[in-house]
Scaffold this motif. Structure first.
Motif, PDB file in Angstrom:
ATOM      1  N   LEU A  81      -5.800  12.021  18.755  1.00 11.83           N
ATOM      2  CA  LEU A  81      -5.863  13.393  19.288  1.00 11.83           C
ATOM      3  C   LEU A  81      -4.929  14.313  18.507  1.00 11.83           C
ATOM      4  O   LEU A  81      -5.261  15.463  18.210  1.00 11.83           O
ATOM      5  CB  LEU A  81      -5.485  13.397  20.779  1.00 11.83           C
ATOM      6  N   HIS A  82      -3.755  13.793  18.171  1.00 11.99           N
ATOM      7  CA  HIS A  82      -2.773  14.569  17.400  1.00 11.99           C
ATOM      8  C   HIS A  82      -3.381  15.008  16.063  1.00 11.99           C
ATOM      9  O   HIS A  82      -3.391  16.199  15.723  1.00 11.99           O
ATOM     10  CB  HIS A  82      -1.527  13.708  17.173  1.00 11.99           C
ATOM     11  N   GLU A  83      -3.922  14.041  15.325  1.00 15.46           N
ATOM     12  CA  GLU A  83      -4.474  14.367  14.001  1.00 15.46           C
ATOM     13  C   GLU A  83      -5.697  15.269  14.125  1.00 15.46           C
ATOM     14  O   GLU A  83      -5.970  16.063  13.227  1.00 15.46           O
ATOM     15  CB  GLU A  83      -4.812  13.082  13.235  1.00 15.46           C
ATOM     16  N   SER A  84      -6.423  15.160  15.233  1.00 16.13           N
ATOM     17  CA  SER A  84      -7.584  16.040  15.410  1.00 16.13           C
ATOM     18  C   SER A  84      -7.131  17.500  15.534  1.00 16.13           C
ATOM     19  O   SER A  84      -7.831  18.406  15.085  1.00 16.13           O
ATOM     20  CB  SER A  84      -8.425  15.613  16.617  1.00 16.13           C
ATOM     21  N   GLY A  85      -5.947  17.721  16.108  1.00 14.71           N
ATOM     22  CA  GLY A  85      -5.406  19.086  16.173  1.00 14.71           C
ATOM     23  C   GLY A  85      -5.110  19.635  14.789  1.00 14.71           C
ATOM     24  O   GLY A  85      -5.420  20.795  14.483  1.00 14.71           O
ATOM     25  N   HIS A  86      -4.540  18.796  13.925  1.00 11.65           N
ATOM     26  CA  HIS A  86      -4.305  19.222  12.538  1.00 11.65           C
ATOM     27  C   HIS A  86      -5.642  19.509  11.844  1.00 11.65           C
ATOM     28  O   HIS A  86      -5.803  20.515  11.155  1.00 11.65           O
ATOM     29  CB  HIS A  86      -3.590  18.120  11.745  1.00 11.65           C
ATOM     30  N   ALA A  87      -6.594  18.595  12.031  1.00 12.39           N
ATOM     31  CA  ALA A  87      -7.883  18.737  11.337  1.00 12.39           C
ATOM     32  C   ALA A  87      -8.580  20.034  11.742  1.00 12.39           C
ATOM     33  O   ALA A  87      -9.102  20.756  10.888  1.00 12.39           O
ATOM     34  CB  ALA A  87      -8.764  17.523  11.635  1.00 12.39           C
ATOM     35  N   THR A 110       1.386  23.943  12.639  1.00 14.73           N
ATOM     36  CA  THR A 110       0.301  22.951  12.694  1.00 14.73           C
ATOM     37  C   THR A 110       0.662  21.813  13.651  1.00 14.73           C
ATOM     38  O   THR A 110      -0.203  21.270  14.349  1.00 14.73           O
ATOM     39  CB  THR A 110      -0.075  22.437  11.275  1.00 14.73           C
ATOM     40  N   GLU A 111       1.961  21.480  13.745  1.00 14.49           N
ATOM     41  CA  GLU A 111       2.357  20.437  14.705  1.00 14.49           C
ATOM     42  C   GLU A 111       2.132  20.905  16.151  1.00 14.49           C
ATOM     43  O   GLU A 111       1.842  20.107  17.025  1.00 14.49           O
ATOM     44  CB  GLU A 111       3.812  20.025  14.500  1.00 14.49           C
ATOM     45  N   THR A 112       2.275  22.202  16.395  1.00 15.44           N
ATOM     46  CA  THR A 112       2.019  22.726  17.743  1.00 15.44           C
ATOM     47  C   THR A 112       0.564  22.478  18.130  1.00 15.44           C
ATOM     48  O   THR A 112       0.271  22.009  19.241  1.00 15.44           O
ATOM     49  CB  THR A 112       2.328  24.241  17.793  1.00 15.44           C
ATOM     50  N   TYR A 113      -0.369  22.769  17.215  1.00 19.42           N
ATOM     51  CA  TYR A 113      -1.790  22.543  17.508  1.00 19.42           C
ATOM     52  C   TYR A 113      -2.061  21.046  17.667  1.00 19.42           C
ATOM     53  O   TYR A 113      -2.883  20.641  18.493  1.00 19.42           O
ATOM     54  CB  TYR A 113      -2.667  23.123  16.393  1.00 19.42           C
ATOM     55  N   ALA A 114      -1.375  20.226  16.863  1.00 19.60           N
ATOM     56  CA  ALA A 114      -1.551  18.774  16.972  1.00 19.60           C
ATOM     57  C   ALA A 114      -1.063  18.276  18.335  1.00 19.60           C
ATOM     58  O   ALA A 114      -1.737  17.494  19.005  1.00 19.60           O
ATOM     59  CB  ALA A 114      -0.806  18.077  15.836  1.00 19.60           C
ATOM     60  N   PHE A 115       0.106  18.770  18.768  1.00 23.17           N
ATOM     61  CA  PHE A 115       0.625  18.332  20.080  1.00 23.17           C
ATOM     62  C   PHE A 115      -0.232  18.862  21.232  1.00 23.17           C
ATOM     63  O   PHE A 115      -0.326  18.227  22.277  1.00 23.17           O
ATOM     64  CB  PHE A 115       2.085  18.771  20.257  1.00 23.17           C
ATOM     65  N   SER A 206      11.002  20.893  12.764  1.00 22.76           N
ATOM     66  CA  SER A 206       9.636  21.404  12.951  1.00 22.76           C
ATOM     67  C   SER A 206       8.991  20.744  14.166  1.00 22.76           C
ATOM     68  O   SER A 206       8.333  21.406  14.974  1.00 22.76           O
ATOM     69  CB  SER A 206       8.775  21.123  11.714  1.00 22.76           C
ATOM     70  N   TYR A 207       9.195  19.428  14.306  1.00 22.59           N
ATOM     71  CA  TYR A 207       8.653  18.744  15.486  1.00 22.59           C
ATOM     72  C   TYR A 207       9.259  19.311  16.769  1.00 22.59           C
ATOM     73  O   TYR A 207       8.545  19.559  17.737  1.00 22.59           O
ATOM     74  CB  TYR A 207       8.974  17.243  15.432  1.00 22.59           C
ATOM     75  N   LEU A 208      10.559  19.514  16.775  1.00 18.22           N
ATOM     76  CA  LEU A 208      11.217  19.990  18.001  1.00 18.22           C
ATOM     77  C   LEU A 208      10.717  21.381  18.384  1.00 18.22           C
ATOM     78  O   LEU A 208      10.443  21.651  19.559  1.00 18.22           O
ATOM     79  CB  LEU A 208      12.740  19.980  17.827  1.00 18.22           C
TER      80      LEU A 208
HETATM   81 ZN    ZN Z   1       1.452  15.973  13.076  1.00 19.15          ZN
END
Ligand code: ZN
Length: 277
Positions: A81-87, A110-115, A206-208
């Protein structure tokens, strides 16, 4: 790692349903993944393939590769699901954007959309609708506890990396690494990982920022489109509109544009308190 994988729930997340659930989830947003020729999914179970899912935007938006080796289980679903947000983020970015707004953006965005998609795993309504898990109270609490360990681990990583990069003297670094990680996660951490467990360019920050922004973005989507925001084409239209801007804006600028900025950590903390009290 064993604790974070929550393997006792794995039977509820079968390997053979993952791609179908991805397709159905995206269809709820009005995104037909079978018609997305620019996002290719490599799910072949080749013998030496790394099981860790990843997404690589080779050419935005024409050639986005999404690589998985489905093994099933909740952590595999989360990674998928995480990678689908990036994609989807890269797959909807405007081809007219200059390269600097496609490839060199603020990773927190992009990490926000992934999360946002990653965290469907703790949405009891989504769990009931897709994997068909009707009673998810124990599971979502466990997921939130594992997520809290991960967030605290990254806070400790950032604190450690800031100190590590301040000077050339490594003599105290191993002990500092172990102390920070052990006190943040309550798991004893081996000091020998002090030069291995690192991310370039303060990716931990960036993750935080993404974890914090994602909570506010998700609340915004719920307020505007309803608790089943992931089943609304209007949500899909809104996401496509912001994805179209690719990496044009930093995460903070995007939060401000949506009207939910600046990025704040209180909603993230409040979510953990509410889930784990
Ligand atoms: Zn990611």
């Amino acid at each position: 790692m064993y604790l974070l994988h929550l393997t006792n729930f794995d039977h509820q997340f079968p390997q053979d349903q993952m791609l179908q659930i991805y397709g159905e989830t995206m269809a709820g947003l009005g995104i037909m993944v079978d018609e997305q020729k620019n996002i290719s999914i490599d799910s072949e179970p080749r013998p030496c393939k790394n099981p860790r899912a990843f997404c690589t935007p080779i050419c935005i938006r024409d050639d986005i590769r999404f690589v998985i080796r489905p093994t099933g289980g909740q952590s595999d679903y989360q990674a998928f699901l995480h990678e689908s947000g990036h994609a989807q983020h890269y797959g909807w970015a405007s081809p007219a954007l200059p390269p600097e707004f496609k490839y060199t953006g603020d990773y927190a965005l992009t990490e926000t959309y992934a999360f946002l998609f990653n965290h469907l795993i703790s949405d009891s309504n989504w769990l009931a609708s897709f994997p068909g898990i009707k009673n998810s109270v124990e599971f979502t609490r466990s997921v939130m506890l594992a997520r809290l360990v991960t967030v605290r681990r990254y806070v400790a990583k950032l604190m450690y990396e800031r100190q590590l990069h301040l000077g050339d003297d490594l003599s105290a670094s191993a002990a500092r690494f172990a102390d920070l990680q052990t006190s943040a996660t309550c798991f004893r951490t081996d000091p020998s990982y002090f030069l291995f467990d690192l991310d370039d360019s303060f990716y931990s920050a960036s993750y935080l920022r993404a974890w914090a922004f994602e909570v506010s973005l998700r609340e915004y989507l719920k307020t505007r489109f309803g608790s089943h925001w992931w089943a609304s084409r209007r949500t899909g239209d809104f996401l496509k509109e912001i994805w179209e801007t690719g990496d044009r804006y930093s995460a903070d600028e995007m939060a401000a544009q949506i009207g939910i900025g600046p990025i704040r950590f209180d909603p993230l903390i409040d979510e953990f308190v509410a889930a784990l009290k």
